[in-house]
Design a protein around this motif. Structure first.
Motif, PDB file in Angstrom:
ATOM      1  N   ALA A 116       0.872  -1.173   0.000  1.00  0.00           N
ATOM      2  CA  ALA A 116       0.000   0.000   0.000  1.00  0.00           C
ATOM      3  C   ALA A 116       0.908   1.221   0.000  1.00  0.00           C
ATOM      4  O   ALA A 116       1.965   1.213   0.643  1.00  0.00           O
ATOM      5  CB  ALA A 116      -0.888   0.009   1.237  1.00  0.00           C
ATOM      6  N   VAL A 117       0.506   2.252  -0.727  1.00  0.00           N
ATOM      7  CA  VAL A 117       1.300   3.478  -0.779  1.00  0.00           C
ATOM      8  C   VAL A 117       0.448   4.616  -0.227  1.00  0.00           C
ATOM      9  O   VAL A 117      -0.721   4.768  -0.580  1.00  0.00           O
ATOM     10  CB  VAL A 117       1.783   3.785  -2.215  1.00  0.00           C
ATOM     11  CG1 VAL A 117       0.611   3.891  -3.182  1.00  0.00           C
ATOM     12  CG2 VAL A 117       2.624   5.058  -2.252  1.00  0.00           C
ATOM     13  N   TYR A 118       1.023   5.389   0.696  1.00  0.00           N
ATOM     14  CA  TYR A 118       0.310   6.522   1.263  1.00  0.00           C
ATOM     15  C   TYR A 118       0.248   7.663   0.247  1.00  0.00           C
ATOM     16  O   TYR A 118       1.272   8.062  -0.302  1.00  0.00           O
ATOM     17  CB  TYR A 118       1.025   7.022   2.522  1.00  0.00           C
ATOM     18  CG  TYR A 118       0.881   6.115   3.721  1.00  0.00           C
ATOM     19  CD1 TYR A 118      -0.346   5.945   4.344  1.00  0.00           C
ATOM     20  CD2 TYR A 118       1.980   5.448   4.252  1.00  0.00           C
ATOM     21  CE1 TYR A 118      -0.488   5.121   5.456  1.00  0.00           C
ATOM     22  CE2 TYR A 118       1.854   4.620   5.359  1.00  0.00           C
ATOM     23  CZ  TYR A 118       0.623   4.466   5.958  1.00  0.00           C
ATOM     24  OH  TYR A 118       0.485   3.651   7.047  1.00  0.00           O
ATOM     25  N   VAL A 119      -0.946   8.177   0.012  1.00  0.00           N
ATOM     26  CA  VAL A 119      -1.097   9.273  -0.947  1.00  0.00           C
ATOM     27  C   VAL A 119      -1.560  10.563  -0.287  1.00  0.00           C
ATOM     28  O   VAL A 119      -1.488  11.633  -0.899  1.00  0.00           O
ATOM     29  CB  VAL A 119      -2.065   8.892  -2.087  1.00  0.00           C
ATOM     30  CG1 VAL A 119      -1.514   7.725  -2.884  1.00  0.00           C
ATOM     31  CG2 VAL A 119      -3.448   8.549  -1.550  1.00  0.00           C
ATOM     32  N   ALA A 120      -2.032  10.509   0.956  1.00  0.00           N
ATOM     33  CA  ALA A 120      -2.447  11.731   1.653  1.00  0.00           C
ATOM     34  C   ALA A 120      -2.484  11.482   3.158  1.00  0.00           C
ATOM     35  O   ALA A 120      -2.761  10.364   3.603  1.00  0.00           O
ATOM     36  CB  ALA A 120      -3.811  12.204   1.166  1.00  0.00           C
ATOM     37  N   HIS A 121      -2.210  12.551   3.915  1.00  0.00           N
ATOM     38  CA  HIS A 121      -2.236  12.483   5.380  1.00  0.00           C
ATOM     39  C   HIS A 121      -2.834  13.760   5.937  1.00  0.00           C
ATOM     40  O   HIS A 121      -2.787  14.811   5.304  1.00  0.00           O
ATOM     41  CB  HIS A 121      -0.832  12.347   5.976  1.00  0.00           C
ATOM     42  CG  HIS A 121      -0.100  11.126   5.580  1.00  0.00           C
ATOM     43  ND1 HIS A 121      -0.329   9.892   6.135  1.00  0.00           N
ATOM     44  CD2 HIS A 121       0.882  10.942   4.671  1.00  0.00           C
ATOM     45  CE1 HIS A 121       0.478   9.002   5.586  1.00  0.00           C
ATOM     46  NE2 HIS A 121       1.218   9.618   4.694  1.00  0.00           N
ATOM     47  N   SER A 122      -3.341  13.670   7.145  1.00  0.00           N
ATOM     48  CA  SER A 122      -3.712  14.850   7.907  1.00  0.00           C
ATOM     49  C   SER A 122      -3.109  14.713   9.296  1.00  0.00           C
ATOM     50  O   SER A 122      -3.491  13.840  10.070  1.00  0.00           O
ATOM     51  CB  SER A 122      -5.229  14.990   8.019  1.00  0.00           C
ATOM     52  OG  SER A 122      -5.556  16.131   8.781  1.00  0.00           O
ATOM     53  N   TYR A 123      -2.115  15.548   9.550  1.00  0.00           N
ATOM     54  CA  TYR A 123      -1.455  15.532  10.849  1.00  0.00           C
ATOM     55  C   TYR A 123      -2.054  16.612  11.738  1.00  0.00           C
ATOM     56  O   TYR A 123      -2.852  17.430  11.307  1.00  0.00           O
ATOM     57  CB  TYR A 123       0.044  15.780  10.693  1.00  0.00           C
ATOM     58  CG  TYR A 123       0.758  14.752   9.848  1.00  0.00           C
ATOM     59  CD1 TYR A 123       1.004  13.484  10.340  1.00  0.00           C
ATOM     60  CD2 TYR A 123       1.189  15.068   8.560  1.00  0.00           C
ATOM     61  CE1 TYR A 123       1.663  12.541   9.576  1.00  0.00           C
ATOM     62  CE2 TYR A 123       1.854  14.132   7.782  1.00  0.00           C
ATOM     63  CZ  TYR A 123       2.085  12.867   8.295  1.00  0.00           C
ATOM     64  OH  TYR A 123       2.733  11.944   7.532  1.00  0.00           O
ATOM     65  N   GLY A 124      -1.634  16.622  12.984  1.00  0.00           N
ATOM     66  CA  GLY A 124      -2.075  17.660  13.903  1.00  0.00           C
ATOM     67  C   GLY A 124      -1.103  17.768  15.047  1.00  0.00           C
ATOM     68  O   GLY A 124      -0.311  16.853  15.304  1.00  0.00           O
ATOM     69  N   PRO A 125      -1.119  18.892  15.752  1.00  0.00           N
ATOM     70  CA  PRO A 125      -0.225  19.084  16.888  1.00  0.00           C
ATOM     71  C   PRO A 125      -0.391  17.990  17.932  1.00  0.00           C
ATOM     72  O   PRO A 125      -1.503  17.623  18.292  1.00  0.00           O
ATOM     73  CB  PRO A 125      -0.636  20.447  17.443  1.00  0.00           C
ATOM     74  CG  PRO A 125      -1.332  21.128  16.309  1.00  0.00           C
ATOM     75  CD  PRO A 125      -2.009  20.042  15.533  1.00  0.00           C
ATOM     76  N   ALA A 126       0.724  17.454  18.363  1.00  0.00           N
ATOM     77  CA  ALA A 126       0.763  16.455  19.452  1.00  0.00           C
ATOM     78  C   ALA A 126       0.060  15.155  19.106  1.00  0.00           C
ATOM     79  O   ALA A 126      -0.218  14.343  19.975  1.00  0.00           O
ATOM     80  CB  ALA A 126       0.164  17.027  20.734  1.00  0.00           C
ATOM     81  N   ARG A 127      -0.225  14.933  17.806  1.00  0.00           N
ATOM     82  CA  ARG A 127      -0.849  13.671  17.424  1.00  0.00           C
ATOM     83  C   ARG A 127       0.198  12.653  17.068  1.00  0.00           C
ATOM     84  O   ARG A 127       1.219  12.969  16.474  1.00  0.00           O
ATOM     85  CB  ARG A 127      -1.829  13.895  16.262  1.00  0.00           C
ATOM     86  CG  ARG A 127      -3.069  14.629  16.753  1.00  0.00           C
ATOM     87  CD  ARG A 127      -4.038  14.950  15.674  1.00  0.00           C
ATOM     88  NE  ARG A 127      -5.124  15.777  16.225  1.00  0.00           N
ATOM     89  CZ  ARG A 127      -5.963  16.479  15.514  1.00  0.00           C
ATOM     90  NH1 ARG A 127      -5.870  16.480  14.192  1.00  0.00           N
ATOM     91  NH2 ARG A 127      -6.900  17.191  16.089  1.00  0.00           N
ATOM     92  N   SER A 137       5.360   6.998   1.010  1.00  0.00           N
ATOM     93  CA  SER A 137       5.961   5.844   1.676  1.00  0.00           C
ATOM     94  C   SER A 137       5.069   4.630   1.504  1.00  0.00           C
ATOM     95  O   SER A 137       3.865   4.734   1.274  1.00  0.00           O
ATOM     96  CB  SER A 137       6.219   6.133   3.157  1.00  0.00           C
ATOM     97  OG  SER A 137       5.017   6.447   3.826  1.00  0.00           O
ATOM     98  N   ARG A 138       5.676   3.459   1.614  1.00  0.00           N
ATOM     99  CA  ARG A 138       4.989   2.215   1.300  1.00  0.00           C
ATOM    100  C   ARG A 138       4.998   1.281   2.511  1.00  0.00           C
ATOM    101  O   ARG A 138       5.935   1.277   3.295  1.00  0.00           O
ATOM    102  CB  ARG A 138       5.667   1.535   0.109  1.00  0.00           C
ATOM    103  CG  ARG A 138       5.970   2.480  -1.035  1.00  0.00           C
ATOM    104  CD  ARG A 138       6.772   1.802  -2.133  1.00  0.00           C
ATOM    105  NE  ARG A 138       5.949   0.905  -2.911  1.00  0.00           N
ATOM    106  CZ  ARG A 138       5.145   1.308  -3.901  1.00  0.00           C
ATOM    107  NH1 ARG A 138       5.087   2.581  -4.240  1.00  0.00           N
ATOM    108  NH2 ARG A 138       4.412   0.442  -4.555  1.00  0.00           N
TER     109      ARG A 138
END
Length: 256
Positions: A116-127, A137-138
């Motif tokens: 599986a290849v990551y195509v999008a992320h949503s990060y956040g403070p302290a997560r 990345s795979r």
């Protein structure tokens, strides 16, 4: 790794070799010598040199004292994929909204052969996150929640072919390495609609994923989160986290 039909007269072997050279520059090998490129791609030094010099002149590679590395120009190869699917404009906001609701970083990955290849992320403070989780990345399919969530909803023939080719590597002491048991697990995942993996890929890290399905139930990818082992009780995962990830996956699926 996808296999090339060398007997197909419409296939350009030279072009395929050029793509192999580009792929040789991965996260662990940012800079390579000509000899290292030849070794990683199983090409002769003469062929590797011609391909590297061609990519250099086209602006995809840059050299420094006999070592080569990719340039930002290579991102042109992914521009059509990212913009054509509205990754930044449509999918990213969906992930961000879900991340705010569940309090964890949310990822969208897609199937690519036995990975599986990551195509999008949503990060956040302290997560919580890991260095290995970034766009592009795979991860392997078999020991991860994202991978199993996708496998569970594939047709049996495609699923079995992938499982036959995918390596059964014990990444942690919890990794399931029995193909028969994995296939049984996939049936249970399909029935309940989500996959929970208990520290099977990274020690001390759990993951939760739901499939992203398109028209006719076609598997598009998976929405997933990772978190420290035992952070959430099973009831919270099933009653709170799963419904929010399911809605996120449904919203993403509508964009395809």
């Amino acid at each position: 790794m996808r296999r090339l039909d060398a007997d197909d007269k419409e296939v350009s072997l030279t072009f395929a070799k050029g793509l192999e050279v580009i792929c040789a520059f991965d996260g662990k090998n940012r800079m390579l010598t000509m000899a290292e490129v030849a070794q990683k791609t199983n090409l002769s030094r003469a062929v590797a040199r011609r391909l590297v010099r061609t990519l250099e002149q086209l602006g995809y590679l840059a050299s420094d004292r006999g070592r080569y590395e990719l340039t930002p120009h290579v991102l042109r190869l992914t521009q059509g994929f990212v913009e054509g699917r509205g990754i930044s404009q449509i999918i990213q906001p969906i992930l961000r909204l879900t991340s705010d609701e569940v309090g964890e970083a949310v990822s969208f990955s897609m199937l690519d052969d036995t990975e599986a290849v990551y195509v999008a992320h949503s990060y956040g403070p302290a997560r919580f996150t890991l260095n290995m989780v970034t766009t592009g990345s795979r991860i392997p399919l078999l020991p991860t929640a994202a991978g199993r969530a996708m496998l569970a909803f594939l047709d049996a023939g495609t699923r079995d072919a992938i499982i036959a080719d995918a390596p059964l590597t014990a990444h942690t002491q919890h990794t399931e390495t029995s193909k028969d048991k994995l296939i049984a697990q996939l049936g249970a995942i399909r029935a309940k609609g989500y996959c929970f993996a208990d520290a099977e890929y990274v020690e001390g890290v759990d993951s939760l994923a739901v499939p992203v399905l398109g028209v006719g139930g076609k598997v598009i990818g998976a929405i997933s989160i990772i978190f420290p082992q035992s952070r959430y009780q099973p009831e919270h995962i099933e009653q709170v986290m799963f419904p929010k990830l399911r809605q996120c996956a449904a919203d993403v699926g509508l964009t395809f």
